[in-house]
Design a protein around this motif. Structure first.
Motif, PDB file in Angstrom:
ATOM      1  N   VAL A 230      19.451  37.727 -67.230  1.00  0.00           N
ATOM      2  CA  VAL A 230      20.670  38.701 -67.273  1.00  0.00           C
ATOM      3  C   VAL A 230      21.759  38.599 -66.129  1.00  0.00           C
ATOM      4  O   VAL A 230      22.669  39.015 -66.086  1.00  0.00           O
ATOM      5  CB  VAL A 230      19.895  40.182 -67.266  1.00  0.00           C
ATOM      6  CG1 VAL A 230      19.150  40.550 -68.116  1.00  0.00           C
ATOM      7  CG2 VAL A 230      19.400  40.298 -65.561  1.00  0.00           C
TER       8      VAL A 230
ATOM      9  N   VAL B 253      13.487  44.742 -64.840  1.00  0.00           N
ATOM     10  CA  VAL B 253      14.102  43.545 -63.971  1.00  0.00           C
ATOM     11  C   VAL B 253      13.253  43.315 -62.936  1.00  0.00           C
ATOM     12  O   VAL B 253      13.242  44.034 -61.909  1.00  0.00           O
ATOM     13  CB  VAL B 253      15.397  44.024 -64.054  1.00  0.00           C
ATOM     14  CG1 VAL B 253      16.186  42.861 -63.227  1.00  0.00           C
ATOM     15  CG2 VAL B 253      16.191  44.283 -65.261  1.00  0.00           C
TER      16      VAL B 253
ATOM     17  N   TRP C  59      11.178  36.962 -72.357  1.00  0.00           N
ATOM     18  CA  TRP C  59      11.994  36.917 -71.055  1.00  0.00           C
ATOM     19  C   TRP C  59      13.507  37.041 -71.366  1.00  0.00           C
ATOM     20  O   TRP C  59      13.934  36.146 -72.398  1.00  0.00           O
ATOM     21  CB  TRP C  59      11.596  35.648 -70.774  1.00  0.00           C
ATOM     22  CG  TRP C  59      10.439  35.501 -69.703  1.00  0.00           C
ATOM     23  CD1 TRP C  59       9.037  35.218 -70.217  1.00  0.00           C
ATOM     24  CD2 TRP C  59      10.084  35.898 -68.468  1.00  0.00           C
ATOM     25  NE1 TRP C  59       8.124  35.301 -69.247  1.00  0.00           N
ATOM     26  CE2 TRP C  59       8.694  35.835 -68.265  1.00  0.00           C
ATOM     27  CE3 TRP C  59      11.008  36.278 -67.477  1.00  0.00           C
ATOM     28  CZ2 TRP C  59       8.047  36.024 -66.718  1.00  0.00           C
ATOM     29  CZ3 TRP C  59      10.355  36.515 -66.049  1.00  0.00           C
ATOM     30  CH2 TRP C  59       9.009  36.404 -65.890  1.00  0.00           C
ATOM     31  N   HIS C  60      14.120  37.507 -70.516  1.00  0.00           N
ATOM     32  CA  HIS C  60      15.555  37.804 -70.684  1.00  0.00           C
ATOM     33  C   HIS C  60      16.184  37.399 -69.240  1.00  0.00           C
ATOM     34  O   HIS C  60      15.864  37.717 -68.309  1.00  0.00           O
ATOM     35  CB  HIS C  60      16.105  39.309 -70.747  1.00  0.00           C
ATOM     36  CG  HIS C  60      15.584  40.113 -72.083  1.00  0.00           C
ATOM     37  ND1 HIS C  60      16.212  40.481 -73.133  1.00  0.00           N
ATOM     38  CD2 HIS C  60      14.124  40.411 -72.060  1.00  0.00           C
ATOM     39  CE1 HIS C  60      15.609  40.878 -73.877  1.00  0.00           C
ATOM     40  NE2 HIS C  60      14.170  41.246 -73.428  1.00  0.00           N
TER      41      HIS C  60
ATOM     42  N   ARG D 126      18.245  48.071 -68.648  1.00  0.00           N
ATOM     43  CA  ARG D 126      17.748  46.965 -67.835  1.00  0.00           C
ATOM     44  C   ARG D 126      17.303  47.815 -66.497  1.00  0.00           C
ATOM     45  O   ARG D 126      18.148  47.909 -65.816  1.00  0.00           O
ATOM     46  CB  ARG D 126      18.652  46.050 -67.555  1.00  0.00           C
ATOM     47  CG  ARG D 126      19.363  45.298 -68.879  1.00  0.00           C
ATOM     48  CD  ARG D 126      20.584  44.308 -68.470  1.00  0.00           C
ATOM     49  NE  ARG D 126      21.381  44.525 -67.558  1.00  0.00           N
ATOM     50  CZ  ARG D 126      22.557  45.380 -68.216  1.00  0.00           C
ATOM     51  NH1 ARG D 126      22.586  45.546 -69.444  1.00  0.00           N
ATOM     52  NH2 ARG D 126      23.540  45.594 -67.514  1.00  0.00           N
TER      53      ARG D 126
ATOM     54  N   ALA E 165      13.036  40.701 -67.227  1.00  0.00           N
ATOM     55  CA  ALA E 165      14.294  39.962 -67.001  1.00  0.00           C
ATOM     56  C   ALA E 165      14.153  39.424 -65.423  1.00  0.00           C
ATOM     57  O   ALA E 165      13.808  40.081 -64.619  1.00  0.00           O
ATOM     58  CB  ALA E 165      15.485  40.935 -67.215  1.00  0.00           C
TER      59      ALA E 165
END
Length: 239
Positions: free
Chosen positions: A83, A38, A80-81, A226, A59
């Protein structure tokens, strides 16, 4: 090796060791847990360094940071996340770069994401954010739907064009019966995840655990953790 690259490499090695030890303690294979870095508040240059160190999943939690960072990193082999809590007026931007959205928590957001994904010609994997501090039928302080709302949202996602139900996400709550009890919180999420898979077998992701509590999440069955500060360092305060 630059100082920053060396720092990130050392941090990654420590996190990798933590994940490996947690998997061994839980009787799980290391390959069962995916690290998502992240990168919020950190620049695209760090994303590039992480990619060079083998990180493939990254992320962000704010579109205004994520969109330009994803554009600058478009040449890299990254997943790509998104969140963070997601407002419907941001979905047109988010679907341009996000492969996964972890924070689906209401029907209106499902509709907006579906329309935007169709216009963009993309298929987005969506996780339902479960709020373990929410009352029945309610939402959590930091977003998310109460466990009793998961099934209906999953059905909406399964029917929505351009979207797929991928699993569940949670953040260890700061209030309610699970406050200060991350292991119990993540075990409750695992129960919801098992029910979800019985109706939607492809929804196998369980996104739980951050820098402070990844061991508890792995023990409870998380498939994705994460990790921000443990990889990138203490974050500067946002202005």
């Amino acid at each position: 090796m630059t100082d920053r690259r060396a720092q990130l490499a050392a941090n990654l090695a420590k996190v990798e060791e933590r994940i490996a030890k947690a998997c061994a303690a839980a009787g799980r294979d290391r390959e069962e847990v995916t690290l998502i870095a992240v990168t919020k508040t950190y620049p695209a240059s760090d994303v590039r360094l992480l990619a060079g160190l083998g990180v493939r999943q990254v992320a962000e939690n704010r579109d205004q940071d994520a969109a330009p960072k994803a554009a600058e990193s478009a040449d890299l082999p990254l997943v790509w996340h998104f969140v963070g809590q997601l407002q419907t007026n941001k979905v047109k931007s988010v679907v341009q770069y996000a492969d996964f959205v972890h924070s689906v928590d209401r029907g209106r957001l499902v509709s907006a994401l579906s329309a935007a994904a169709v216009r963009a010609g993309r298929e987005i994997d969506c996780l339902i954010q479960v709020a373990l501090d929410a009352e029945v039928g309610g939402r959590g302080e930091r977003g998310g739907v109460a466990p009793d709302g998961v099934a209906a949202l999953a059905d909406l996602l399964a029917e929505a064009e351009g979207l797929r139900p991928a699993g569940l996400m949670t953040v260890a709550p700061l209030a309610g019966p699970f406050a200060g009890r991350p292991r119990a919180a993540f075990e409750r999420l695992a129960e919801s995840a098992a029910l979800l898979r019985s109706a939607h077998p492809a929804a196998t992701m369980v996104s739980a655990g951050m820098s402070a509590d990844l061991e508890e999440a792995v023990a409870a069955g998380a498939t994705h953790v994460r990790i921000g500060s443990a990889v990138l360092g203490a974050r500067p305060r946002l202005g």
